[in-house]
Design an enzyme around this catalytic site. Structure first.
Site, mmCIF file in Angstrom:
data_model
loop_
_atom_site.group_PDB
_atom_site.id
_atom_site.type_symbol
_atom_site.label_atom_id
_atom_site.label_comp_id
_atom_site.label_asym_id
_atom_site.label_seq_id
_atom_site.Cartn_x
_atom_site.Cartn_y
_atom_site.Cartn_z
ATOM 1 N N LYS A 138 0.869 -1.187 0.000
ATOM 2 C CA LYS A 138 0.000 0.000 0.000
ATOM 3 C C LYS A 138 0.901 1.231 0.000
ATOM 4 C CE LYS A 138 -3.958 2.059 2.522
ATOM 5 N NZ LYS A 138 -4.848 1.964 3.688
ATOM 6 N N SER A 156 -10.326 0.132 6.634
ATOM 7 C CA SER A 156 -9.647 0.197 5.334
ATOM 8 C C SER A 156 -9.037 -1.096 4.830
ATOM 9 C CB SER A 156 -8.532 1.229 5.386
ATOM 10 O OG SER A 156 -9.056 2.486 5.117
ATOM 11 N N SER A 181 -9.834 2.389 2.480
ATOM 12 C CA SER A 181 -8.904 3.085 1.616
ATOM 13 C C SER A 181 -7.916 2.187 0.879
ATOM 14 C CB SER A 181 -8.108 4.102 2.425
ATOM 15 O OG SER A 181 -7.310 3.442 3.403
HETATM 16 N N1 GLN Z 1 -13.235 4.698 5.804
HETATM 17 C C1 GLN Z 1 -12.685 5.116 7.044
HETATM 18 C C2 GLN Z 1 -12.306 6.571 6.976
HETATM 19 O O1 GLN Z 1 -12.508 7.157 5.970
HETATM 20 C C3 GLN Z 1 -11.514 4.271 7.427
HETATM 21 C C4 GLN Z 1 -10.291 4.584 6.702
HETATM 22 C C5 GLN Z 1 -9.138 3.762 7.135
HETATM 23 O O2 GLN Z 1 -9.313 2.739 7.815
HETATM 24 N N2 GLN Z 1 -7.945 4.214 6.808
HETATM 25 O O3 GLN Z 1 -11.825 7.122 7.895
#
Ligand code: GLN
Length: 456
Positions: A66, A165, A141
């Site tokens: 990532k 995410s 994400s």
């Molecule tokens: N979707 C969640 C957010 O926007 C989690 C994102 C993540 O786990 N990095 O904060």
């Protein structure tokens, strides 16, 4: 997973992965392809094997990183304009551990900029497509990582999970995704989003692969003072007998296909002799609100370091230092990054700290206790990962609240610091991947993975 040996060379494995990455180029999975570096490492491993030397447990295994993990190979951008051009002088601890065992990074994967989002549409480099329906989102994400594994380009990929995410994109693309207990895998060298919630984990095709990766990556790191002593490799596997189902999530806000999958799994568990425990967890309804206060507060602090002086992109025409900061940050951050910085500074401001941040911190404690109570009644909990399968590209990107609601069932685990493993449970009638998550008490990660092996 396929590991290099006398019969199959690391070079072959890497070349195959690179060819597949090229083949699926239009999914927009990668922000960087590490062709030269990966082939060089593969040749080194092949030479070792030819000399009969000992190689690691991941010898020649191609993986995707990532793009918020620091390593000197390629730029680390976190899919944000403000980090464009940044080549890291350091390597994340997790990356070091994987590479010491012979894993080979073939590319960096796309994400929502700074991991803010649930669809990978907030990326400066454009969205990644879902592995099974190109008109739909990859989830986020860590969308690029999930799709790289789902399309079988790599054997595994890394992810970070602050509020879902790893688990949500895993379920949108039919692969396994683990958010470990907070502190199990070092966060050192991963671009910080919200430090009290961030967890490092993986995407794999099997629970066995997940177990192998966790046995390598877990453990205390002097560079991350929040890491736990290595319980993972020492834990005794707990045999699950009682599985909790959260009644509060069984309502119309959850897609029918997901509820059906959950019911089918529950029936299957019953028929195998597991006791099903109905849980009422009313405090969980505060999780999303608490998360969207605590998380932006920590984001506002963590993102203050990007000033155009130290990392990546710098706005050129600024007349003085103050406008250099202002212009760089205005041009360099995505709208969602700015929204979180503003919310974060607001909830931390002296006038509103008690009303928002302090209250959210109290709600967090109640959530921790709610899970502790639940785990007195059951060994693990089975719940949806998200309220719906992969949605259409563009459907929610201009509606931040709709996007935040994606995280309804995932964020409470981060607030409580407990592990969650997304498992694939087939497809909907319309061909979309469905996932569920197994949730356990702190440090039950190994037992959770073993339970997933049984459920396969
Ligand atoms: N979707 C969640 C957010 O926007 C989690 C994102 C993540 O786990 N990095 O904060």
């Amino acid at each position: 997973m396929k590991i290099a040996n006398k019969n199959v060379t690391a070079t072959r494995l890497v070349k195959d992965a690179l060819a597949k990455a090229k083949h699926f180029e239009n999914y927009n999975i990668f922000t960087f392809i590490n062709e030269e570096g990966a082939l060089k490492r593969a040749a080194e491993i092949d030479a070792k094997i030819a000399r009969g030397e000992k190689v690691g447990r991941l010898a020649g295994v191609p993986y995707a990183l990532k793009d918020n993990f620091l390593s000197p190979e390629g730029q680390t951008t976190a899919s944000a304009h403000i980090l464009e051009g940044f080549v890291s002088p350091v390597t994340a601890t997790s990356v070091k551990k994987l590479e010491q065992e012979g894993a080979i990074m073939i590319g960096r994967t796309n994400l929502d900029a700074f991991a803010h989002g649930s669809s990978t549409e907030n990326s400066y480099f454009g969205p990644t497509s879902n592995a099974f329906d190109k008109t739909r989102v990859a989830g986020g994400s860590s969308g690029g990582s999930a799709v790289a594994v789902a399309l079988d380009i790599v054997e595994f990929a890394t992810g970070s999970d602050t509020g879902g995410s790893i688990r949500q994109p895993a379920s949108f693309n039919g692969v396994y995704g683990l958010k470990p207990t907070y502190g199990t895998v070092s966060r050192y060298g991963v671009v910080a989003m919200a430090s009290s919630l961030d967890c490092i984990g993986f995407f794999t095709k099997t629970p066995e692969d997940m177990d192998l990766l966790m046995s390598i990556a877990s453990g205390q790191d002097p560079k991350d003072m929040t890491t736990l002593p290595d319980y993972y490799n020492e834990s005794e596997t707990k045999i699950a007998k009682r599985i909790g189902i959260i009644k509060d999530f069984d309502n119309d806000s959850v897609d029918a296909a997901i509820r059906k999958a959950l019911n089918e799994k529950t029936e299957l568990l019953k028929s195998k002799g597991y006791e099903i425990v109905n849980l009422e967890m009313p405090v969980l309804k505060y999780a999303l609100a608490a998360y969207y206060i605590i998380q932006p507060a920590e984001v506002a602090s963590n993102l203050s370091r990007y000033d155009g002086v130290r990392y990546g992109f710098r706005s050129n025409d600024s007349k003085d230092l103050y406008s250099l900061y202002k212009d760089t940050r205005s041009e360099g951050f995505m709208p969602e990054n700015k929204r979180r910085i503003m919310i974060g500074n607001f909830v931390l401001s002296s006038g509103f700290y008690d009303a928002y941040f302090l209250k959210a911190a109290k709600a967090r404690t109640l959530i921790v206790k709610e899970y502790e109570k639940a785990f007195e009644k059951c060994d693990f909990i089975l719940t949806p990962v998200s309220p719906n399968p992969a949605f259409k590209l563009g459907e929610k990107v201009n509606d931040p609240v709709a996007m935040y609601l994606e995280d309804l069932m995932s964020v409470s685990l981060n607030l409580a610091g407990i592990p969650g493993l997304a498992i694939p449970v087939g497809k909907s009638a319309t061909g979309l991947s469905l996932g569920l998550q197994l949730v356990g008490p702190r440090r039950s990660d190994k037992s959770l993975i073993n339970f997933a092996k049984e459920l396969q």
